[in-house]
Design a protein around this motif. Structure first.
Motif, PDB file in Angstrom:
ATOM      1  N   GLY A 447       0.787  -1.231   0.000  1.00  0.00           N
ATOM      2  CA  GLY A 447       0.000   0.000   0.000  1.00  0.00           C
ATOM      3  C   GLY A 447       0.816   1.276   0.000  1.00  0.00           C
ATOM      4  N   PHE A 448       2.143   1.161   0.011  1.00  0.00           N
ATOM      5  CA  PHE A 448       2.970   2.363  -0.023  1.00  0.00           C
ATOM      6  C   PHE A 448       2.892   3.021  -1.396  1.00  0.00           C
ATOM      7  N   HIS A 449       2.902   4.336  -1.410  1.00  0.00           N
ATOM      8  CA  HIS A 449       3.086   5.080  -2.650  1.00  0.00           C
ATOM      9  C   HIS A 449       4.505   4.795  -3.158  1.00  0.00           C
ATOM     10  N   PRO A 450       4.726   4.823  -4.486  1.00  0.00           N
ATOM     11  CA  PRO A 450       6.081   4.551  -5.001  1.00  0.00           C
ATOM     12  C   PRO A 450       7.184   5.383  -4.350  1.00  0.00           C
ATOM     13  N   LYS A 454      10.457   3.618  -2.520  1.00  0.00           N
ATOM     14  CA  LYS A 454      11.863   3.951  -2.766  1.00  0.00           C
ATOM     15  C   LYS A 454      12.632   4.142  -1.458  1.00  0.00           C
ATOM     16  N   LYS A 455      11.952   4.730  -0.465  1.00  0.00           N
ATOM     17  CA  LYS A 455      12.618   5.034   0.802  1.00  0.00           C
ATOM     18  C   LYS A 455      12.660   3.842   1.747  1.00  0.00           C
ATOM     19  N   TYR A 456      11.836   2.838   1.490  1.00  0.00           N
ATOM     20  CA  TYR A 456      11.541   1.779   2.456  1.00  0.00           C
ATOM     21  C   TYR A 456      12.797   1.122   3.042  1.00  0.00           C
ATOM     22  N   THR A 478       9.450  -9.893   2.507  1.00  0.00           N
ATOM     23  CA  THR A 478       8.760 -10.353   1.299  1.00  0.00           C
ATOM     24  C   THR A 478       8.161  -9.109   0.655  1.00  0.00           C
ATOM     25  N   THR A 479       8.096  -9.115  -0.648  1.00  0.00           N
ATOM     26  CA  THR A 479       7.568  -7.947  -1.349  1.00  0.00           C
ATOM     27  C   THR A 479       7.114  -8.357  -2.743  1.00  0.00           C
ATOM     28  N   HIS A 480       6.246  -7.532  -3.313  1.00  0.00           N
ATOM     29  CA  HIS A 480       5.842  -7.680  -4.708  1.00  0.00           C
ATOM     30  C   HIS A 480       6.379  -6.538  -5.556  1.00  0.00           C
ATOM     31  N   ASP A 481       7.097  -5.634  -4.932  1.00  0.00           N
ATOM     32  CA  ASP A 481       7.343  -4.369  -5.608  1.00  0.00           C
ATOM     33  C   ASP A 481       8.755  -4.240  -6.162  1.00  0.00           C
ATOM     34  N   PRO A 482       8.880  -3.894  -7.453  1.00  0.00           N
ATOM     35  CA  PRO A 482      10.219  -3.740  -8.046  1.00  0.00           C
ATOM     36  C   PRO A 482      11.006  -2.564  -7.485  1.00  0.00           C
ATOM     37  N   LEU A 483      10.311  -1.513  -7.032  1.00  0.00           N
ATOM     38  CA  LEU A 483      11.036  -0.377  -6.441  1.00  0.00           C
ATOM     39  C   LEU A 483      11.766  -0.803  -5.172  1.00  0.00           C
ATOM     40  N   SER A 529       3.264   7.853 -14.344  1.00  0.00           N
ATOM     41  CA  SER A 529       2.059   7.350 -13.684  1.00  0.00           C
ATOM     42  C   SER A 529       1.984   7.727 -12.217  1.00  0.00           C
ATOM     43  N   PHE A 530       3.130   7.751 -11.523  1.00  0.00           N
ATOM     44  CA  PHE A 530       3.112   7.960 -10.079  1.00  0.00           C
ATOM     45  C   PHE A 530       3.884   9.199  -9.644  1.00  0.00           C
ATOM     46  N   PHE A 531       4.388   9.976 -10.593  1.00  0.00           N
ATOM     47  CA  PHE A 531       5.076  11.229 -10.267  1.00  0.00           C
ATOM     48  C   PHE A 531       6.251  11.015  -9.320  1.00  0.00           C
ATOM     49  N   VAL A 532       7.005   9.949  -9.553  1.00  0.00           N
ATOM     50  CA  VAL A 532       8.168   9.666  -8.715  1.00  0.00           C
ATOM     51  C   VAL A 532       9.315  10.576  -9.134  1.00  0.00           C
ATOM     52  N   ASN A 533       9.912  11.250  -8.166  1.00  0.00           N
ATOM     53  CA  ASN A 533      10.996  12.185  -8.450  1.00  0.00           C
ATOM     54  C   ASN A 533      12.355  11.550  -8.214  1.00  0.00           C
TER      55      ASN A 533
END
Length: 622
Positions: A447-450, A454-456, A478-483, A529-533
């Motif tokens: 549920g984290f925003h991208p 990135k910071k996780y 465990t994660t599903h996220d490529p970031l 899509s997510f405005f990641v800077n």
């Protein structure tokens, strides 16, 4: 102590790896890569031990020994593998290394480390299965712990859990020296809690017959007292014009004070309503008092009249049976605590809510919990929420998720450090606890925003050691996220692949295994899509690469080099470059660092590796 490898014996997890499956080896990216062998008698031994050429000692921040990830689509068994680490006596084999050895097999990890499991989502199957060295901090288990295993409905369970959760947030935020760390991580701090008093509607079908007139009279007294006190305040301030009265906040404090009293009265009545009709004719007052009794009429305020009523009321099922009394002290304490922290009128925007500081919030939360629990045994646990607590600053779901994670870890550490860990949750008593922590984060980034994904990894490496000072820490997520994965060297990732109905663990030589993660750019599509800077690699990878670039630039001139450390630092930064999986960055850095040696050997090695990779990729396409 660092866990390097796990061996799952044959035929032990058929629901994951298929019927009659072979033994499965999981390597977590430590100093060595292990291969196990299992003979016909079921005995397990290490068949091969290969040096992990991409392993970098002291690579992770602070006192973290190793960080690994388990990835795979839903149903591949990520959580099941985490569960293998929770049992003190497991059928699995574990390879641990310490400062005195490169690795040895053990089967009992109960005295090796403390295993902490965290999950942000409800997983009822996790509950009630803790043991000596395993702490379950999953959402469901924390909800159960927060209500001390009372058999409550979900609404009430959530209300109490949210109050306890906010307490943990406050205690975490108040940690000494944490504010600078929060600011550095851009994790928002807040110093106020908003208290909201909710209205409660009453049907008045179940209230005791003899009590109803008093509740109705109390409602009238609230309206009358509000009118009288507001007019007296306007007269005192000499406000007579309609426009001046409308623009003035002079009566806000009076309104809020009486709303608190009125709504606690309604909550008390609704508890009678929720208790059902068993008390309809059983409600009584001492001395047969009525609303016309002078003792009631002469009470100077609505609050005093309500206090008089609960002090003189009781329920008695039969003439000689026990008298059931209202929880007088808890009712009074709640009202007086709330009233004591009402701000001045000019600070009140809404006369149903106000802000308090952390200390005041904790006192109100405790008074409210005691109020709710005091009715539980003899009355009903009413579902309607009287008071809600929320940060004065709006937080994103990712920020709330991080606060949840860090606050429950801090709470666990507090209880352990103060030697009350044996009574925390339901795990058995232990004579001692280990200084080695194995922390399992099961999709904690869900549920984290991208931006927060990135910071996780960077944040947990800073905050978890801050909480668990002087501990040796290993983390498996465990994660599903490529970031999130972009912060992991590829050898630190366990890939689970669904092949028909069974899961396969993709070893390092499997063709299907992804080969590039650390510092690799995920996708430019995410930018739109997510405005990641600031790029699309994890902050830890970015900072590691930037450190290497800075070091190269600082050592271009031989006169600027510290010769005592140059060779060691050069070797370290070469190893960092070797694990970067973004080819353009990798090749450019190899060119830059080769200039420091007056040799192109390292650059040639990088180019040869890239050529081999592209050649193999071309063959696979054919």
């Amino acid at each position: 102590m660092r866990l390097l490898s796990i061996y799952i014996p044959s035929e032990t997890l058929p629901h994951i790896f298929g019927k009659n499956h072979n033994g499965q080896t999981i390597n977590l990216g430590g100093k060595y890569i292990y291969t196990f062998e299992e003979n016909a008698n079921g005995n397990v031994y290490v068949k091969d031990k290969m040096k992990n050429e991409k392993f970098i000692e002291n690579f992770w921040l602070n006192n973290i020994k190793l960080v690994s990830a388990i990835v795979g689509e839903n149903g591949t068994g990520k959580t099941t593998i985490l569960n293998l680490l929770r049992e003190p006596y497991s059928y699995c084999k574990y390879i641990y290394e310490d400062s005195n050895s490169d690795g040895h097999i053990i089967t009992d990890n109960s005295e090796v480390n403390e295993v902490i499991y965290y999950s942000s989502f409800l997983n009822i199957n996790q509950s009630d299965s803790e043991n000596g060295n395993f702490k379950d901090l999953s959402k469901y288990q924390m909800m159960i712990d927060d209500t001390e295993y009372e058999n409550l409905d979900l609404t009430t369970l959530l209300e109490l859990h949210n109050s306890e959760n906010l307490k943990r947030w406050i205690k975490f935020i108040e940690l000494k020296n944490l504010s600078a760390l929060l600011e550095e991580m851009s994790l928002p701090a807040f110093d106020k809690i908003k208290i909201k008093i909710h209205s409660i509607s009453i049907d008045e079908y179940q209230t005791s017959y003899s009590f109803r007139p008093f509740f109705n009279e109390l409602k009238k007294r609230v309206d009358l007292e509000r009118t009288e006190r507001e007019q007296a305040e306007l007269d005192r301030l000499n406000l007579t014009k309609v426009e001046d009265i409308r623009n003035s906040r002079a009566t806000q404090k009076i309104k809020l004070e009486l709303e608190i009293i009125s709504r606690v009265i309604l909550k008390t009545q609704n508890i009678l309503e929720s208790s059902g009709n068993k008390y309809l004719e059983e409600g009584h007052l001492k001395n047969n008092y009525t609303i016309k009794s002078k003792e009631f009429i002469n009470q100077p305020s609505t609050k005093d009249a309500f206090y008089w009523f609960v002090e003189n009321s009781f329920i008695q099922l039969k003439q000689k049976s026990e008298k059931i009394l209202f929880p007088i002290n808890e009712i009074k304490t709640l009202i007086e605590t709330l009233l004591s922290y009402i701000p001045e009128s000019k600070e009140i925007d809404n006369w149903t809510e106000f802000d308090v500081n952390f200390t005041q919030a904790l006192e109100i939360i405790k008074a409210y919990e005691n109020f709710l629990l005091a009715f539980k045994d003899k009355f009903a646990y009413d579902k309607k929420v009287l008071i809600s607590f929320s940060p004065s600053k709006n937080l994103s779901s990712g920020e709330k998720g991080l606060y949840d994670l860090f606050s429950v870890l801090n709470d666990l550490n507090y209880k352990t450090e103060n030697n009350i860990h044996t009574n925390y949750n339901i795990f058995s008593k232990r004579k001692k606890t280990s200084d080695n922590l194995l922390i399992l984060l099961d999709e904690a980034d869900l549920g984290f925003h991208p931006e927060w994904k990135k910071k996780y990894i960077n944040i947990i490496q800073q905050v978890i050691p801050f909480i668990f000072k002087n501990k040796s820490i290993q983390i498996i997520i465990t994660t599903h996220d490529p970031l999130t994965l972009s912060d992991f060297p590829n050898n630190n990732i366990v890939y689970l692949f669904k092949n028909n109905a069974r899961t396969e663990i993709l070893d390092y030589d499997f063709k299907q295994r992804p080969t590039k993660t650390f510092g690799a750019n995920i996708s430019d599509l995410l930018t739109d899509s997510f405005f990641v800077n600031d790029g699309l690699i994890g902050d830890f990878a970015k900072e590691s690469i930037e450190k290497t670039i800075t070091w190269i630039n600082n050592n271009k001139d031989p006169k600027d080099r510290n010769l005592d450390f140059f060779d060691k630092e050069l070797a370290h930064h070469k190893r960092v470059i070797l694990i970067i999986d973004e080819s353009i960055v990798k090749i450019k850095l190899s060119e830059m660092i080769s200039e420091l040696e007056d040799s192109n050997n390292f650059q040639k090695q990088i180019l040869d590796d890239e050529i081999t990779f592209l050649t193999n990729k071309r063959k696979n396409l054919q």
